[in-house]
Motif scaffolding. Sequence first.
Motif, short mmCIF file in Angstrom:
data_model
loop_
_atom_site.label_atom_id
_atom_site.label_comp_id
_atom_site.label_asym_id
_atom_site.label_seq_id
_atom_site.Cartn_x
_atom_site.Cartn_y
_atom_site.Cartn_z
N GLN A 1 0.83 -1.20 0.00
CA GLN A 1 0.00 0.00 0.00
C GLN A 1 0.88 1.27 0.00
O GLN A 1 0.62 2.22 -0.72
N MET A 2 1.92 1.22 0.80
CA MET A 2 2.83 2.36 0.90
C MET A 2 3.42 2.70 -0.46
O MET A 2 3.45 3.87 -0.88
N ILE A 3 3.84 1.67 -1.20
CA ILE A 3 4.47 1.92 -2.50
C ILE A 3 3.42 2.34 -3.53
O ILE A 3 3.63 3.29 -4.30
N ALA A 4 2.29 1.68 -3.52
CA ALA A 4 1.23 2.04 -4.47
C ALA A 4 0.77 3.48 -4.25
O ALA A 4 0.60 4.25 -5.20
N GLU A 5 0.64 3.86 -2.99
CA GLU A 5 0.24 5.24 -2.70
C GLU A 5 1.29 6.23 -3.17
O GLU A 5 0.96 7.30 -3.66
N GLY A 6 2.56 5.85 -2.99
CA GLY A 6 3.64 6.72 -3.47
C GLY A 6 3.54 6.95 -4.96
O GLY A 6 3.76 8.05 -5.46
N ILE A 7 3.20 5.89 -5.69
CA ILE A 7 3.07 6.01 -7.15
C ILE A 7 1.83 6.83 -7.51
O ILE A 7 1.89 7.73 -8.34
N LEU A 8 0.74 6.56 -6.84
CA LEU A 8 -0.51 7.26 -7.17
C LEU A 8 -0.45 8.73 -6.77
O LEU A 8 -1.12 9.57 -7.37
N SER A 9 0.34 9.06 -5.77
CA SER A 9 0.43 10.46 -5.36
C SER A 9 1.44 11.23 -6.20
O SER A 9 1.57 12.43 -6.09
N GLY A 10 2.19 10.51 -7.08
CA GLY A 10 3.17 11.19 -7.91
C GLY A 10 4.53 11.32 -7.25
O GLY A 10 5.46 11.85 -7.83
N ARG A 11 4.66 10.82 -6.01
CA ARG A 11 5.95 10.94 -5.33
C ARG A 11 6.98 9.99 -5.95
O ARG A 11 8.13 10.36 -6.13
N LEU A 12 6.57 8.78 -6.27
CA LEU A 12 7.44 7.83 -6.97
C LEU A 12 7.07 7.86 -8.45
O LEU A 12 5.89 7.75 -8.80
N ARG A 13 8.08 7.99 -9.30
CA ARG A 13 7.77 8.19 -10.72
C ARG A 13 8.26 7.05 -11.58
O ARG A 13 9.22 6.36 -11.24
N ARG A 14 7.63 6.90 -12.72
CA ARG A 14 7.98 5.83 -13.65
C ARG A 14 9.47 5.83 -13.93
O ARG A 14 10.06 6.86 -14.20
N GLY A 15 10.05 4.63 -13.87
CA GLY A 15 11.47 4.49 -14.19
C GLY A 15 12.39 4.66 -12.98
O GLY A 15 13.58 4.42 -13.09
N GLU A 16 11.87 5.12 -11.86
CA GLU A 16 12.73 5.29 -10.69
C GLU A 16 12.97 3.94 -10.01
O GLU A 16 12.09 3.08 -9.97
N LYS A 17 14.17 3.81 -9.46
CA LYS A 17 14.59 2.53 -8.90
C LYS A 17 14.22 2.43 -7.42
O LYS A 17 14.44 3.38 -6.66
N LEU A 18 13.69 1.29 -7.02
CA LEU A 18 13.38 1.10 -5.61
C LEU A 18 14.59 0.59 -4.84
O LEU A 18 15.50 0.02 -5.43
N PRO A 19 14.61 0.81 -3.51
CA PRO A 19 15.71 0.24 -2.72
C PRO A 19 15.69 -1.29 -2.86
O PRO A 19 14.63 -1.88 -3.09
#
Lengths: 488, 488
Positions: A24-42
């Motif tokens: 949920q944390m990661i999905a929310e990050g993507i949906l809020s625009g904080r995490l963007r396409r192509g960015e690498k996760l830890p």
Amino acid sequence: MAIPVETFFLKPDAQGTLQAQIQQMIAEGILSGRLRRGEKLPSSRKLAAHLGVSRITVTLAYTELQASDYLAVRDRSGYFVSENAPEPLPEPELPAAAEAVDWDMALSRQITSSVVPGRPSDWARYRYPFVYGQADPALFDHAHWRLCAIQALGQKDFTALTTDYYDQDDPELVEFILRHSLPRRGIMARPEEVLVTMGAQNALWLAAQVLLGPGRRAVMENPSYPPLKDTLAQIDCDVTAVDVDAEGLPPAALPEACNVIFTTPSHQCPTSATMPRPRREALLAAARARNALVVEDDYEFEMSFLSPPSPALKSLDGDGRVIYVGSFSKVLFPGLRLGYLVGPEPFIRQARALRANVLRHPPGHIQRTAAYFLRLGHYDAQIKRMSRLLAERRAVMQAALLDHGLTIAGSGTFGGSSFWMKAPEGVDMEQVRQHLQADSVLIESGDRFFTGAQAPRNHYRLAYSSIPSDRIAEGVARIAQAITDASA
Amino acid sequence: MAIPVETFFLKPDAQGTLQAQIQQMIAEGILSGRLRRGEKLPSSRKLAAHLGVSRITVTLAYTELQASDYLAVRDRSGYFVSENAPEPLPEPELPAAAEAVDWDMALSRQITSSVVPGRPSDWARYRYPFVYGQADPALFDHAHWRLCAIQALGQKDFTALTTDYYDQDDPELVEFILRHSLPRRGIMARPEEVLVTMGAQNALWLAAQVLLGPGRRAVMENPSYPPLKDTLAQIDCDVTAVDVDAEGLPPAALPEACNVIFTTPSHQCPTSATMPRPRREALLAAARARNALVVEDDYEFEMSFLSPPSPALKSLDGDGRVIYVGSFSKVLFPGLRLGYLVGPEPFIRQARALRANVLRHPPGHIQRTAAYFLRLGHYDAQIKRMSRLLAERRAVMQAALLDHGLTIAGSGTFGGSSFWMKAPEGVDMEQVRQHLQADSVLIESGDRFFTGAQAPRNHYRLAYSSIPSDRIAEGVARIAQAITDASA
């Protein structure tokens, strides 16, 4: 770009399994625009250690997110936000309980700001920008400014760059102001009588705060510089707006009792009137009779390309009752935010203490860069260059205004960068301004400069500091047409 | 250097012949220090034209000044201020009538500023500087900062450099704050909920101004950050100082009614206490019960090299009642003057309007430089480098303090950059501080952090952010000795 592991937090009050919470944390990050396409996760190892969960939990969450195409795997390099991940939601969800606070009650006052004029921030894209006080890329000596800034970034100036000056200023800038800027205005002062400010606006604000309060009366000019009106409106004091005439503020019209008089003697804002010498003396005498102080905003004196500027009012001040406001922004650029106050030491001491409390000091790097730019003569060279260009534009403008029979209400005998204009009675220039903006012409309507219910609606200001000469004629033609249309 | 002709003015009320007036003007310029030995005067032709007198009058004045050795002639290149000219008078004459104004009456208030600590501005010349919050040249990544600044000076960023943002901020800096700085503190926010400020001091000032006023009550911690005390003292409101304990501000000690609570939960200033999670929840509940707002000063959270920082109080705030204050100055350098406020939109809107009125906006170039420095990862790298060095210094310091039996009153479980210390009862640490300064040791006495008549005099703060490891032991030895001497 890799997303730092430190930016991931599990919500303390979250529901569900740890794995679900991570998803949920990661999905929310993507949906809020904080995490963007192509960015690498830890890596799963790193994220697990950071969150204090087992690595398998993170791996399972990542795998689930990959299955739903939020994440994608690239060979050997780990998980990325998928190129097919959902678009961020247009507006991230508000914290649900933002209404828990009644903000009308919580705010102790309502501050209005007319610092923002009726001017789009992308004014440079308009074809006929008769906008005031903006930097013209064709005029500004960007190359030398850059060199001075680089010099001020050098190892030698490390201290000037990084030091916490607390309540002090850059001594090199102060020295230049004392030895070069002020003598040109006929003013002699000591270092203790100068305070560097975040532009003229900040200088006016500090002076008003230090000198006004309950039971005090301020006088300002009508019309006048709109942010000054806001500044005075926010102080618990009486304010009287005195109508100016062709010679600026008339001393005979001052109220019997007042404490502080705000004036623009060298170049009345916005009418461009220059106060003649006899009236200056009368103004000082009137201030003396009332035991009042005078705050002189000496903006734009450098733009005296038609005749030499008269010395500042402050230069006639034998009493130490004039506070002088100077600015570098008009010649350099408004984003610089650098000006100064000159006044008797007891006043400067208080203004300095207030500035220290509000913001400490203007950034050292900017003060030092300006000191270099001034000292190396680039500032004077820039004034000369601007003067030539403004003189040319002004001539083109004057001819165009004459051609179209537009009425100049005030033009400044010494130069300046704008005309104060008057349309026929009954024309609402704010409406005309809006029409013109749609026609790629930017002007300023005059109503915002006036105080009082009876503010005339038919004034406007046309500046020529940011419009190329070859566009002036067509721009003026469009203005004339719009006014004709509005008068019909 | 040639003296510009524009800096010469005849006094309008001067006595004597024109020639005598010119001689006097130049002699006064030399005696006041404005004109300096070796500087070139304008040609007689230029000066005559500028003053509107005949050329022969200027020539005669120059000749007279040469005879009295104020000026000297160099072959074919004109007149210069003589190398034998009199020394400038030590203190230029004050305008005679500076007493015409009664400044005690003219100033509407007395502003005190304790922004200036008991620390000499040339602290870097002292051998044992246990000073707080200053840039250490050994730590700061000057080279990359310079590169980022140069990039931000480029043609591409001309608009960011010169633009008058009015009430806006650099969008690139805001985006970084939203996507990187705040998520590390567990905070999600929208652009409308962020305001860039001139450092944390400016952020606290803006929040206090917008939220407090007559009839409102503020709570602050005791001891606390001295400039906050000044800021609150200048607002017409009630202020209650609540004693902190080992867990920071105790919610149970809050007054029954209050409007705004200023707190430093992650790292209490100056005791270094970190507020545990249960107390944070209790504090928010107490604020809710009082319908009060909380201003969280989250300074120095980046210095968490011993344990990961706890999420900000703001991250637990479901009500939108916490205003968050962040700063870049602690990691970069204090002269930067760059921080930010995060809060609900109605609050940010008012703070923005006030900021626009006070100073418009922080200079564009500095915002853009910081945005580049952050985005390219230099900020994170700097934090890592600082953390390593601070961890090492802290260990050295802790050992030295133990060796000399000095009492640590608060040390911060997560790291930080200072120890909060306590000398034996009866020792006046301000006196000890003065002794130590003469011994090349700089410490901060603790009294200035306390509010109230009963302020203890035996506390002090020792920072290790600006002192090299190899000087710590000797510096601590001197402190211990001075305290022993004072206890005797």
